[in-house]
Design a protein around this motif. Sequence first.
Motif, mmCIF file in Angstrom:
data_model
loop_
_atom_site.group_PDB
_atom_site.id
_atom_site.type_symbol
_atom_site.label_atom_id
_atom_site.label_comp_id
_atom_site.label_asym_id
_atom_site.label_seq_id
_atom_site.Cartn_x
_atom_site.Cartn_y
_atom_site.Cartn_z
ATOM 1 N N PHE A 13 -53.742 -30.795 -2.029
ATOM 2 C CA PHE A 13 -53.813 -29.363 -2.325
ATOM 3 C C PHE A 13 -52.487 -28.637 -2.139
ATOM 4 C CE2 PHE A 13 -58.303 -30.380 -2.059
ATOM 5 C CZ PHE A 13 -58.778 -29.693 -3.164
ATOM 6 N N PRO A 14 -51.689 -28.948 -1.107
ATOM 7 C CA PRO A 14 -50.378 -28.296 -1.023
ATOM 8 C C PRO A 14 -49.473 -28.571 -2.218
ATOM 9 C CG PRO A 14 -50.987 -29.180 1.118
ATOM 10 C CD PRO A 14 -52.010 -29.690 0.132
ATOM 11 N N ARG A 15 -49.681 -29.715 -2.904
ATOM 12 C CA ARG A 15 -48.831 -30.058 -4.050
ATOM 13 C C ARG A 15 -49.641 -30.195 -5.339
ATOM 14 N NH1 ARG A 15 -44.597 -34.609 -1.681
ATOM 15 N NH2 ARG A 15 -43.766 -33.337 0.029
ATOM 16 N N ILE A 16 -50.729 -29.475 -5.427
ATOM 17 C CA ILE A 16 -51.670 -29.684 -6.521
ATOM 18 C C ILE A 16 -51.058 -29.422 -7.894
ATOM 19 C CG2 ILE A 16 -52.652 -27.350 -6.486
ATOM 20 C CD1 ILE A 16 -55.420 -28.783 -6.890
ATOM 21 N N GLU A 17 -50.081 -28.550 -7.963
ATOM 22 C CA GLU A 17 -49.454 -28.282 -9.270
ATOM 23 C C GLU A 17 -48.680 -29.495 -9.779
ATOM 24 O OE1 GLU A 17 -47.941 -23.862 -9.330
ATOM 25 O OE2 GLU A 17 -47.913 -24.696 -7.308
ATOM 26 N N ALA A 18 -48.129 -30.285 -8.872
ATOM 27 C CA ALA A 18 -47.391 -31.475 -9.277
ATOM 28 C C ALA A 18 -48.336 -32.580 -9.753
ATOM 29 C CB ALA A 18 -46.541 -31.984 -8.116
ATOM 30 N N TYR A 19 -49.511 -32.659 -9.145
ATOM 31 C CA TYR A 19 -50.456 -33.725 -9.477
ATOM 32 C C TYR A 19 -51.434 -33.343 -10.588
ATOM 33 C CZ TYR A 19 -49.026 -35.787 -5.002
ATOM 34 O OH TYR A 19 -48.311 -36.322 -3.966
ATOM 35 N N GLY A 20 -51.823 -32.063 -10.648
ATOM 36 C CA GLY A 20 -52.959 -31.693 -11.485
ATOM 37 C C GLY A 20 -54.243 -32.163 -10.806
ATOM 38 N N THR A 21 -55.373 -31.770 -11.326
ATOM 39 C CA THR A 21 -56.631 -32.115 -10.650
ATOM 40 C C THR A 21 -57.019 -33.576 -10.828
ATOM 41 O OG1 THR A 21 -57.909 -31.385 -12.571
ATOM 42 C CG2 THR A 21 -57.533 -29.775 -10.820
ATOM 43 N N GLU A 22 -56.506 -34.240 -11.840
ATOM 44 C CA GLU A 22 -56.934 -35.605 -12.132
ATOM 45 C C GLU A 22 -56.177 -36.665 -11.347
ATOM 46 O OE1 GLU A 22 -59.567 -36.120 -13.973
ATOM 47 O OE2 GLU A 22 -59.699 -33.965 -14.347
ATOM 48 N N ASN A 23 -54.988 -36.353 -10.845
ATOM 49 C CA ASN A 23 -54.140 -37.370 -10.213
ATOM 50 C C ASN A 23 -53.887 -37.103 -8.738
ATOM 51 O OD1 ASN A 23 -53.609 -38.934 -12.650
ATOM 52 N ND2 ASN A 23 -52.430 -37.149 -13.328
ATOM 53 N N LEU A 24 -54.767 -36.393 -8.101
ATOM 54 C CA LEU A 24 -54.596 -36.101 -6.682
ATOM 55 C C LEU A 24 -54.635 -37.382 -5.856
ATOM 56 C CD1 LEU A 24 -56.987 -33.032 -6.232
ATOM 57 C CD2 LEU A 24 -54.504 -33.000 -6.544
ATOM 58 N N PRO A 25 -53.803 -37.501 -4.836
ATOM 59 C CA PRO A 25 -53.924 -38.622 -3.902
ATOM 60 C C PRO A 25 -55.351 -38.759 -3.351
ATOM 61 C CG PRO A 25 -51.885 -37.446 -3.503
ATOM 62 C CD PRO A 25 -52.651 -36.639 -4.526
ATOM 63 N N PHE A 26 -56.046 -37.641 -3.226
ATOM 64 C CA PHE A 26 -57.425 -37.633 -2.735
ATOM 65 C C PHE A 26 -58.291 -38.634 -3.488
ATOM 66 C CE2 PHE A 26 -61.759 -36.250 -2.334
ATOM 67 C CZ PHE A 26 -61.863 -35.672 -1.076
ATOM 68 N N TRP A 27 -58.158 -38.677 -4.823
ATOM 69 C CA TRP A 27 -59.018 -39.548 -5.629
ATOM 70 C C TRP A 27 -58.735 -41.014 -5.350
ATOM 71 C CZ3 TRP A 27 -62.452 -36.374 -6.554
ATOM 72 C CH2 TRP A 27 -62.236 -35.122 -7.138
ATOM 73 N N HIS A 28 -57.463 -41.369 -5.214
ATOM 74 C CA HIS A 28 -57.133 -42.774 -4.965
ATOM 75 C C HIS A 28 -57.675 -43.220 -3.611
ATOM 76 C CE1 HIS A 28 -55.060 -46.578 -5.127
ATOM 77 N NE2 HIS A 28 -54.499 -46.326 -3.961
ATOM 78 N N VAL A 29 -57.465 -42.392 -2.604
ATOM 79 C CA VAL A 29 -57.963 -42.757 -1.269
ATOM 80 C C VAL A 29 -59.484 -42.830 -1.281
ATOM 81 C CG1 VAL A 29 -58.083 -42.064 1.145
ATOM 82 C CG2 VAL A 29 -55.951 -41.795 -0.126
ATOM 83 N N ARG A 30 -60.113 -41.897 -1.942
ATOM 84 C CA ARG A 30 -61.577 -41.931 -2.028
ATOM 85 C C ARG A 30 -62.058 -43.247 -2.627
ATOM 86 N NH1 ARG A 30 -65.108 -40.753 -6.906
ATOM 87 N NH2 ARG A 30 -67.185 -41.164 -6.053
ATOM 88 N N ASN A 31 -61.405 -43.698 -3.692
ATOM 89 C CA ASN A 31 -61.813 -44.949 -4.321
ATOM 90 C C ASN A 31 -61.597 -46.147 -3.401
ATOM 91 O OD1 ASN A 31 -62.681 -43.749 -6.705
ATOM 92 N ND2 ASN A 31 -60.667 -43.900 -7.664
ATOM 93 N N LEU A 32 -60.553 -46.092 -2.576
ATOM 94 C CA LEU A 32 -60.289 -47.188 -1.647
ATOM 95 C C LEU A 32 -61.336 -47.272 -0.540
ATOM 96 C CD1 LEU A 32 -56.418 -47.024 -1.032
ATOM 97 C CD2 LEU A 32 -57.658 -48.627 -2.487
ATOM 98 N N ILE A 33 -61.757 -46.129 -0.020
ATOM 99 C CA ILE A 33 -62.575 -46.135 1.198
ATOM 100 C C ILE A 33 -64.052 -45.857 0.946
ATOM 101 C CG2 ILE A 33 -60.566 -45.416 2.552
ATOM 102 C CD1 ILE A 33 -61.825 -42.648 2.792
ATOM 103 N N LYS A 34 -64.456 -45.651 -0.306
ATOM 104 C CA LYS A 34 -65.853 -45.314 -0.548
ATOM 105 C C LYS A 34 -66.771 -46.415 -0.026
ATOM 106 C CE LYS A 34 -65.807 -46.867 -5.391
ATOM 107 N NZ LYS A 34 -65.988 -46.408 -6.785
ATOM 108 N N ASN A 35 -67.897 -45.970 0.486
ATOM 109 C CA ASN A 35 -68.898 -46.856 1.091
ATOM 110 C C ASN A 35 -68.368 -47.605 2.312
ATOM 111 O OD1 ASN A 35 -70.872 -46.222 -0.949
ATOM 112 N ND2 ASN A 35 -69.752 -47.588 -2.337
ATOM 113 N N SER A 36 -67.316 -47.053 2.926
ATOM 114 C CA SER A 36 -66.788 -47.612 4.174
ATOM 115 C C SER A 36 -66.957 -46.565 5.267
ATOM 116 C CB SER A 36 -65.306 -47.966 4.021
ATOM 117 O OG SER A 36 -64.495 -46.817 4.194
ATOM 118 N N PRO A 37 -66.740 -46.929 6.528
ATOM 119 C CA PRO A 37 -66.865 -45.937 7.601
ATOM 120 C C PRO A 37 -65.646 -45.028 7.748
ATOM 121 C CG PRO A 37 -66.345 -48.082 8.526
ATOM 122 C CD PRO A 37 -66.566 -48.296 7.054
ATOM 123 N N ILE A 38 -64.601 -45.240 6.951
ATOM 124 C CA ILE A 38 -63.390 -44.425 7.060
ATOM 125 C C ILE A 38 -63.650 -43.032 6.496
ATOM 126 C CG2 ILE A 38 -60.950 -44.253 6.445
ATOM 127 C CD1 ILE A 38 -60.954 -47.295 6.021
#
Length: 211
Positions: free
Chosen positions: A68-93
Motif C-alpha cells: 500500500f505505501p507503494r501501490i502506485e508503482a505496483y498497481g492493484t494487480e502486482n502487489l507483493p501482497f498477492w505473491h505472499v498470499r499465494n505462497l502461504i495460503k492454507n498454511s499457518p503463516i
Amino acid sequence: MKIAVLGADTELGRRIVNAAEGAGIQVVSVVEHFTSSIGNGPLIIKEVRELSINDLSKCHAVIDTLSFPRIEAYGTENLPFWHVRNLIKNSPIKLIAVGSSAFLYTDKKRDTFVRDMDGIHFDNNEKRHNLAVEAFLKIKEIHDVEWTLLCPPLVLDLKAYGTGKFELGDDILPMSVSGSSYISLCDFCKALVELLKVGGYSCRCVGVRSL
C-alpha cells in the motif's frame, strides 16, 4: 515468535524491525537489493516475486510494508501482497500489511469509505486512494490466508517521537473527541508489534491512532 519483514530497508521497514527485535521477536529482513545491515537477524536479498515458501516456512507472520505505501508503482494487480498470499495460503503463516486510511469506514454504519468522505482532503493523491480501495475490495474476498491490514489514521507523522500510547480499533477511522486523527511512525510501529503479540488476525482491518 519469528516474522519476515518485506521492505526492511525502507524507513517504515527499519522501524518495524527495530521495534519487533526490541520486543524479543526474531526478524528476517527481506530486501530487493544489498543494503547495510538491518537488525540482528537473517537478511534475504530477493525481489518479492522471487521468494519461495522455504524462505518463509519458519515464520509466524509476514509483514508487508510495500504494497500500500507503494501501490502506485505496483498497481492493484502486482502487489507483493498477492505473491505472499499465494505462497502461504492454507498454511499457518499470517499476513499483516500496512494498509491505508482510504479504505477505513467513516463511522459505524460502514457505508462510506474515508476516500469518499465529504469535506476532508488528507492529501491530493486521488489515484493512490482509488487504487487502495480497489485492492482492499479484492483482499476482502480472501479466506485461505489469515490477514490483517493495519491502517494509519489521516496523519502519519514520520518525524515525531510519539507518545508511546496508542489505540488499536476496528475498520473505522480512529479520531479523538477533538477530531484529531494522528499517529507518529514510532507509535505506529509499536502498535504493529502489539498486534503481533495479541494475535490480532481475523481477516480484518485495524485502525490505530496515537493517544
